[in-house]
Design a protein around this motif. Sequence first.
Motif: not given
Length: 247
Positions: A66-67, A75, A104, A136, A148, A150, A153
Amino acid sequence: MSLLGIDIGGSGVKGAPVDLATGAFEAERMRIETPRPSEPKAVAAAVAQITAHFGGTGPVGVTFPGVVLHGVTRTAANLDRSWIGVDAAALFGEATGRPVSVLNDADAAGIAEMRLGAGRGAQGTVAIFTLGTGIGSALFTEGVLLPNTEFGHLELDGHDAETRASAKIREDEDLSWDKWAHRLSVYLRHVEKLISPTLIVLGGGVSRKADKFIPLITGVSAPIVPAALHNNAGIVGAAMVAAAARP
């Protein structure tokens, strides 16, 4: 010189002492199933168990899915939501009794691949994706990390991309390599439109089977190569970051 790297994932917490010059493990990797529920104290206990197993007194590098900003987890898509806002560096430091750097997980894998793996010497913009429980991402421009990102998502067909194209989804939905490669193609084409990478590196444990899916990816202009360090990249990168943080 070697330092301990620990990689926290949605399914497992794994670690090993790493030879920083070569990226090789100096002892057999230890893996523990990620606790259920994956709450901070339970995961910290797993990190402490791995640290105690290998011993030593030096700094430890730990990845998080996550972040992570200044050691704080912002996150937690594939872990318990109680992680959001936790000072993970302090938590792991207290649990292990050692100085701990947290970053991360994909960024750690990317750092390792850029220094010792498939991205070594690459120019321009390099996008590294770890295909596992989720997706990732790590993004480098002329060797400099933009942390980060991400990109797992990004929205794809109305869903988080990782819920359509992660390695876990391939297994959960029993997708053929061809069908999974089609989903990856759609995802990577979308990413390419946004960042125009000069090289794409695909990592995670599934990268050991790269010959089964990378040749099936279509419509992407950038060269696509498997990660050289495979699923060990996160551990290696975590150790590298711990070394950089030493006073």
